[in-house]
Design an enzyme around this catalytic site. Structure first.
Site, PDB file in Angstrom:
ATOM      1  N   ARG A 238      45.468  49.408  32.098  1.00 56.02           N
ATOM      2  CA  ARG A 238      45.455  49.590  33.258  1.00 56.02           C
ATOM      3  C   ARG A 238      46.566  50.511  34.093  1.00 56.02           C
ATOM      4  O   ARG A 238      47.438  50.494  33.529  1.00 56.02           O
ATOM      5  CB  ARG A 238      45.904  48.046  33.936  1.00 56.02           C
ATOM      6  CG  ARG A 238      44.968  47.067  33.740  1.00 56.02           C
ATOM      7  CD  ARG A 238      43.267  47.384  34.881  1.00 56.02           C
ATOM      8  NE  ARG A 238      42.439  46.307  34.287  1.00 56.02           N
ATOM      9  CZ  ARG A 238      41.334  46.604  33.640  1.00 56.02           C
ATOM     10  NH1 ARG A 238      41.209  47.755  32.935  1.00 56.02           N
ATOM     11  NH2 ARG A 238      40.363  45.967  33.961  1.00 56.02           N
ATOM     12  N   GLU A 267      42.945  53.955  41.503  1.00 52.00           N
ATOM     13  CA  GLU A 267      41.690  54.678  40.940  1.00 52.00           C
ATOM     14  C   GLU A 267      40.826  54.525  42.389  1.00 52.00           C
ATOM     15  O   GLU A 267      40.879  53.510  42.699  1.00 52.00           O
ATOM     16  CB  GLU A 267      41.085  53.694  39.781  1.00 52.00           C
ATOM     17  CG  GLU A 267      41.882  54.063  38.412  1.00 52.00           C
ATOM     18  CD  GLU A 267      41.218  53.068  37.268  1.00 52.00           C
ATOM     19  OE1 GLU A 267      40.052  52.714  37.714  1.00 52.00           O
ATOM     20  OE2 GLU A 267      41.717  53.114  36.439  1.00 52.00           O
ATOM     21  N   HIS A 286      38.073  56.203  33.816  1.00 50.43           N
ATOM     22  CA  HIS A 286      37.978  54.686  33.348  1.00 50.43           C
ATOM     23  C   HIS A 286      36.872  54.658  32.485  1.00 50.43           C
ATOM     24  O   HIS A 286      35.989  53.913  32.878  1.00 50.43           O
ATOM     25  CB  HIS A 286      37.955  53.778  34.505  1.00 50.43           C
ATOM     26  CG  HIS A 286      38.723  52.348  33.967  1.00 50.43           C
ATOM     27  ND1 HIS A 286      39.264  51.697  34.969  1.00 50.43           N
ATOM     28  CD2 HIS A 286      38.231  51.591  33.028  1.00 50.43           C
ATOM     29  CE1 HIS A 286      39.455  50.377  34.517  1.00 50.43           C
ATOM     30  NE2 HIS A 286      38.675  50.252  33.305  1.00 50.43           N
TER      31      HIS A 286
END
Ligand code: DGY
Length: 327
Positions: A238, A267, A286
């Site tokens: 993360r 993000e 991602h």
């Protein structure tokens, strides 16, 4: 019984819902729904299959306590107020295990791409420069074989990565965990060490922890300074685990050699982020679980959670199994 689905999931998920005779509404539009809209949709449905975690906060669960299940299309649930879900009697399910290999492969891809400056050299070709083969000392990467990989959070994904690199490249494994991974120690020769020992002793440091209050911002300048100047930092867990400004500074000042990120903070990453222009940095958007096979499995798990939740049965992949079902 009706399910609300906030994005288009793989076909297999719809097939399973059809076979189970469960009706659904799918939000197919762009932009994605905001929290208020998601709440309105959920109010007219009995279950929610959520791709992404945005907006699943305490208000959401207060407003939607009628839901028989919230099934996430992800393994991570760090963005969700699970306490509120539990207090409001909403069972939440996730998709554990099915993305371990795909995520480990993503970490591996980042390690190799950074170590060989592959993306940077590819971009040079596009600019008319052939690069590395012109001079024997130009644009050199670094070997990974025989080096030491430090894994922060040697759980299921970290163990998959450790298996590949020990078996294929003879890498040695250091790890830092709260618990001991006896199997990895026995099978892969992994050695449990303190965080400082891991930072000082690893050629590549790869993060595989969940994002919690303990791991938030765990990697900043202080930690980068403890790493070898030749080391590579990899994060597929993360973005919140690292401090992005400090990572940029550490790379600019050559405190560490390189970095590969599949997760960023925030993000999406801004297209002006300096990491995108750096020779020894690689960023992916991602994509840890983004393979056809893995997304099919995630979709299957999510629908299995929906089917069980609607029946009032325990979820096969529960996040808060303490919730008493049967609304
Ligand atoms: C997850 O499932 O939590 C991964 O980050 C993929 O999105």
């Amino acid at each position: 019984m009706k399910v609300f689905i906030n994005k288009v999931i793989p076909e297999i998920g719809f097939k399973l819902l059809d076979e189970a005779g469960i009706a659904y509404t799918v939000w197919k539009e762009k932009p994605i729904l905001d929290r208020g809209q998601a709440i309105q949709f959920c109010k007219g449905h009995d279950a929610f299959l959520s791709v992404g975690q945005a907006g699943l906060d305490a208000d959401f669960f207060r407003e939607c306590k009628h839901l028989k299940v919230v099934a996430l299309h992800s393994v991570g649930f760090d963005g969700i107020d699970i306490k509120a879900a539990t207090e409001n009697g909403v069972p939440v399910g996730n998709t554990p295990n099915v993305l371990n290999k795909a995520t480990a492969e993503t970490a591996l891809l980042l390690m190799l791409t950074v170590a060989r400056k592959a993306l940077y050299l590819h971009n040079k070709i596009k600019q008319g420069e052939w690069g590395a083969s012109q001079q024997p000392t130009q644009d050199l990467g670094i070997d990974l074989a025989g080096k030491t990989l430090g894994i922060v959070g040697l759980g299921r994904i970290g163990t998959e990565l450790a298996k590949i690199v020990t078996q294929s490249w003879g890498m040695k494994i250091l790890y830092h965990n709260r618990t001991t991974n006896a199997e990895a120690e026995k099978e892969l020769g992994a050695k449990k060490v303190s965080m400082d020992e891991l930072l000082a002793g690893s050629d590549v440091v790869s993060v595989h922890t969940a994002l919690t209050s303990e791991t938030k911002g765990m990697f900043g300048m202080e930690q980068f300074k403890k790493m070898k100047p030749s080391a590579i930092f990899i994060n597929t867990a993360r973005g919140g685990v690292h401090k992005e400004d400090e990572l940029i500074e550490a790379l600019q000042q050559q405190i560490i050699w390189g970095a590969g990120l599949d997760v960023t903070n925030p993000e999406p990453m801004s297209k002006d982020n300096p990491l995108l222009e750096m020779e020894n940095a690689v960023v992916f958007p991602h994509i840890g679980s983004a393979t056809k096979e893995t997304r099919d499995k995630m979709s299957t798990c999510a629908v299995e959670n929906i089917i069980a939740g609607l029946k009032g049965d325990p979820l096969p992949y529960p996040v808060n199994p303490e919730v008493r079902q049967g609304k």
